[in-house]
Each structure stands twice: as structure tokens, then as C-alpha cells.
Motif scaffolding. Structure first.
Motif, PDB file in Angstrom:
ATOM      1  N   ASP A 123      10.744   5.603   5.769  1.00  0.00           N
ATOM      2  CA  ASP A 123      12.008   5.029   4.882  1.00  0.00           C
ATOM      3  C   ASP A 123      11.383   4.190   3.904  1.00  0.00           C
ATOM      4  N   VAL A 124      10.322   3.680   4.004  1.00  0.00           N
ATOM      5  CA  VAL A 124       9.711   2.904   2.906  1.00  0.00           C
ATOM      6  C   VAL A 124       9.565   3.847   1.717  1.00  0.00           C
ATOM      7  N   SER A 125       8.789   4.888   2.087  1.00  0.00           N
ATOM      8  CA  SER A 125       8.174   5.778   1.020  1.00  0.00           C
ATOM      9  C   SER A 125       9.295   6.621   0.519  1.00  0.00           C
ATOM     10  N   ILE A 126      10.432   6.844   1.367  1.00  0.00           N
ATOM     11  CA  ILE A 126      11.636   7.664   0.707  1.00  0.00           C
ATOM     12  C   ILE A 126      12.502   6.743  -0.260  1.00  0.00           C
ATOM     13  N   SER A 127      12.724   5.574   0.360  1.00  0.00           N
ATOM     14  CA  SER A 127      13.351   4.521  -0.488  1.00  0.00           C
ATOM     15  C   SER A 127      12.719   4.517  -1.842  1.00  0.00           C
ATOM     16  N   MET A 128      11.196   4.137  -1.805  1.00  0.00           N
ATOM     17  CA  MET A 128      10.583   3.911  -3.036  1.00  0.00           C
ATOM     18  C   MET A 128      10.874   5.264  -3.973  1.00  0.00           C
ATOM     19  N   MET A 129      10.466   6.222  -3.703  1.00  0.00           N
ATOM     20  CA  MET A 129      10.728   7.522  -4.260  1.00  0.00           C
ATOM     21  C   MET A 129      12.185   7.781  -4.931  1.00  0.00           C
ATOM     22  N   ASN A 130      13.070   7.760  -4.118  1.00  0.00           N
ATOM     23  CA  ASN A 130      14.483   7.875  -4.434  1.00  0.00           C
ATOM     24  C   ASN A 130      14.673   6.725  -5.614  1.00  0.00           C
ATOM     25  N   GLU A 147       0.819  -1.110  -0.018  1.00  0.00           N
ATOM     26  CA  GLU A 147       0.043  -0.055   0.171  1.00  0.00           C
ATOM     27  C   GLU A 147       0.797   1.307   0.161  1.00  0.00           C
ATOM     28  N   VAL A 148       1.968   1.237   0.823  1.00  0.00           N
ATOM     29  CA  VAL A 148       2.979   2.404   0.835  1.00  0.00           C
ATOM     30  C   VAL A 148       3.573   2.472  -0.487  1.00  0.00           C
ATOM     31  N   VAL A 149       3.909   1.433  -1.135  1.00  0.00           N
ATOM     32  CA  VAL A 149       4.550   1.580  -2.422  1.00  0.00           C
ATOM     33  C   VAL A 149       3.573   2.045  -3.550  1.00  0.00           C
ATOM     34  N   ASP A 150       2.419   1.568  -3.420  1.00  0.00           N
ATOM     35  CA  ASP A 150       1.607   2.122  -4.255  1.00  0.00           C
ATOM     36  C   ASP A 150       1.357   3.658  -4.177  1.00  0.00           C
ATOM     37  N   TRP A 151       1.264   3.926  -2.952  1.00  0.00           N
ATOM     38  CA  TRP A 151       0.864   5.426  -2.671  1.00  0.00           C
ATOM     39  C   TRP A 151       2.175   6.081  -3.405  1.00  0.00           C
ATOM     40  N   ALA A 152       3.393   5.731  -3.073  1.00  0.00           N
ATOM     41  CA  ALA A 152       4.788   6.477  -3.607  1.00  0.00           C
ATOM     42  C   ALA A 152       4.463   6.353  -5.292  1.00  0.00           C
ATOM     43  N   ILE A 153       4.094   5.304  -5.735  1.00  0.00           N
ATOM     44  CA  ILE A 153       3.963   5.493  -7.209  1.00  0.00           C
ATOM     45  C   ILE A 153       3.043   6.653  -7.995  1.00  0.00           C
ATOM     46  N   THR A 154       2.095   6.899  -6.800  1.00  0.00           N
ATOM     47  CA  THR A 154       1.058   7.977  -7.334  1.00  0.00           C
ATOM     48  C   THR A 154       1.780   9.318  -7.272  1.00  0.00           C
ATOM     49  N   GLN A 155       2.695   9.346  -6.345  1.00  0.00           N
ATOM     50  CA  GLN A 155       3.383  10.629  -6.401  1.00  0.00           C
ATOM     51  C   GLN A 155       4.681  11.073  -7.311  1.00  0.00           C
ATOM     52  N   ILE A 156       4.487  10.142  -8.421  1.00  0.00           N
ATOM     53  CA  ILE A 156       5.487  10.360  -9.448  1.00  0.00           C
ATOM     54  C   ILE A 156       5.506  11.557 -10.059  1.00  0.00           C
ATOM     55  N   PRO A 157       4.332  12.059 -10.448  1.00  0.00           N
ATOM     56  CA  PRO A 157       4.447  13.342 -11.199  1.00  0.00           C
ATOM     57  C   PRO A 157       4.762  14.520 -10.410  1.00  0.00           C
ATOM     58  N   ALA A 158       4.281  14.395  -9.204  1.00  0.00           N
ATOM     59  CA  ALA A 158       4.871  15.444  -7.951  1.00  0.00           C
ATOM     60  C   ALA A 158       6.539  15.433  -7.829  1.00  0.00           C
ATOM     61  N   LEU A 159       6.972  14.119  -7.729  1.00  0.00           N
ATOM     62  CA  LEU A 159       8.323  14.155  -7.893  1.00  0.00           C
ATOM     63  C   LEU A 159       9.251  14.372  -9.051  1.00  0.00           C
ATOM     64  N   SER A 175       9.018   3.141 -15.730  1.00  0.00           N
ATOM     65  CA  SER A 175       9.423   2.016 -16.299  1.00  0.00           C
ATOM     66  C   SER A 175      10.427   1.117 -15.338  1.00  0.00           C
ATOM     67  N   ARG A 176      10.462   2.133 -14.146  1.00  0.00           N
ATOM     68  CA  ARG A 176      11.509   1.566 -12.874  1.00  0.00           C
ATOM     69  C   ARG A 176      10.455   1.012 -11.862  1.00  0.00           C
ATOM     70  N   THR A 177       9.348   1.115 -12.093  1.00  0.00           N
ATOM     71  CA  THR A 177       8.507   0.505 -10.943  1.00  0.00           C
ATOM     72  C   THR A 177       8.459  -0.787 -10.507  1.00  0.00           C
ATOM     73  N   SER A 178       8.688  -1.796 -11.296  1.00  0.00           N
ATOM     74  CA  SER A 178       8.756  -3.103 -10.815  1.00  0.00           C
ATOM     75  C   SER A 178       9.938  -3.462 -10.138  1.00  0.00           C
ATOM     76  N   THR A 179      11.082  -2.781 -10.634  1.00  0.00           N
ATOM     77  CA  THR A 179      12.355  -3.020 -10.095  1.00  0.00           C
ATOM     78  C   THR A 179      12.447  -2.302  -8.628  1.00  0.00           C
ATOM     79  N   CYS A 180      11.860  -1.428  -8.637  1.00  0.00           N
ATOM     80  CA  CYS A 180      11.913  -0.567  -7.281  1.00  0.00           C
ATOM     81  C   CYS A 180      10.983  -1.289  -6.218  1.00  0.00           C
ATOM     82  N   ARG A 181       9.633  -1.890  -6.873  1.00  0.00           N
ATOM     83  CA  ARG A 181       8.784  -2.440  -5.902  1.00  0.00           C
ATOM     84  C   ARG A 181       9.809  -3.634  -5.278  1.00  0.00           C
ATOM     85  N   ARG A 182      10.521  -4.553  -5.927  1.00  0.00           N
ATOM     86  CA  ARG A 182      11.054  -5.680  -5.576  1.00  0.00           C
ATOM     87  C   ARG A 182      12.246  -5.224  -4.641  1.00  0.00           C
TER      88      ARG A 182
END
Length: 150
Positions: free
Chosen positions: A132-139, A72-84, A107-114
Motif C-alpha cells: 500500500d505504501v509503495s503503490i501510493s508513493m509510486m502513483n 525507507e519504503v518511500v526512499d526505495w519507491a523514489i529509486t524506482q522512478i526511472p522504471a516507473l 519535483s513531486r517527491t516532497s509532496t508525495c512524501r508528505r
């Protein structure tokens, strides 16, 4: 007198067929057809289901009493891509640079999820772990090397 193997066997197994009119008899693969049909029905059913709504950030307000799944946190971080991307590129919305950034992030979403799933627990139970999870995913999605922000 002995006969070689196979001679005369045609009439023993297929007495109605003469040797020169022998046909290859094949059974219809009922089980295979049934399993493929069930798989196709399941795939089509999954595509007709409504997609889940984006996760509301308020969902993560009280993680100690209501832990969230890391997915759920990862999905939320992916929705933040335009703002990032807007923050990383620093150009107006709709520019080519932002669109390119969003394509690279998608294109990096699956690699970052893993990477996140491998490095963090399945349940997010605190604000610090959420951060930590959201910042790691966003970075991972939109690397911002060399940028230091307070």
C-alpha cells in the motif's frame, strides 16, 4: 528649577565623552556569531558525510520480524522512478518523454512524501502495508490515469 529629562545625562553615563563627541557604543554579538558558526560547521559536516546506499529490496523480505520505517519504503519507491517512467511512457530509455517524466516525478517527491507520511503509520510491519505504501508513493510520483493492468 527643573530640567527636562535627558539634559545632563550624557555626563552622568559617559563622563569621558563630551556631548558633541558622543559615539554609539555597541557590543560585539559573540553569542550570535558563535551560534551561526556552529550551524555552518554542522551543515558542512553533513554535506561531507557519505550518502546512504539505496535500500536493498531484500530489506523488506521479512517485515513482521524486522519492521521497516515508512521513510525507507518511500526512499526505495523514489529509486524506482526511472522504471516507473519507462513503464508509463512506453518509449525507449533516454527519450525526451522519459526524461520529462523523471523531472516531473523528482519535483513531486516532497509532496508525495508528505502525503504518504500523513496517511500511513511510521512503521511498515506487513507485506500488505508495504504494498500500500509503495503503490501510493509510486502513483503519486508517476500518475498513470486510465491505465488498468492485471
Amino acid at each position: 528649577m527643573t530640567r527636562p529629562l535627558g539634559v545632563g545625562c550624557v555626563h552622568a553615563y559617559y563622563p569621558a565623552l563630551s556631548p558633541h563627541k558622543r559615539k554609539v557604543l555597541m557590543k560585539f554579538p559573540i553569542v550570535t556569531v558563535a551560534m551561526v558558526s556552529v550551524a555552518l560547521v554542522y551543515v558542512f559536516w553533513g554535506q561531507t558525510q557519505e550518502s546512504s546506499d539505496p535500500t536493498d529490496p531484500a530489506r523488506f523480505a521479512n517485515l513482521q520480524t524486522s519492521p521497516a520505517k515508512s521513510s525507507e519504503v518511500v526512499d526505495w519507491a523514489i529509486t524506482q522512478i526511472p522504471a516507473l517512467c519507462a513503464q508509463a511512457v512506453g518509449e525507449p530509455a533516454g527519450s525526451d518523454a522519459i526524461q520529462d517524466c523523471e523531472k516531473r516525478a523528482q519535483s513531486r517527491t516532497s509532496t508525495c512524501r508528505r502525503a504518504v507520511y500523513d496517511n500511513f503509520p511510521d512503521r511498515v510491519t506487513s507485506e500488505a502495508m508495504f504494498r500500500d505504501v509503495s503503490i501510493s508513493m509510486m502513483n503519486c510520483l508517476v500518475p498513470q490515469g486510465g491505465i488498468v493492468r492485471p
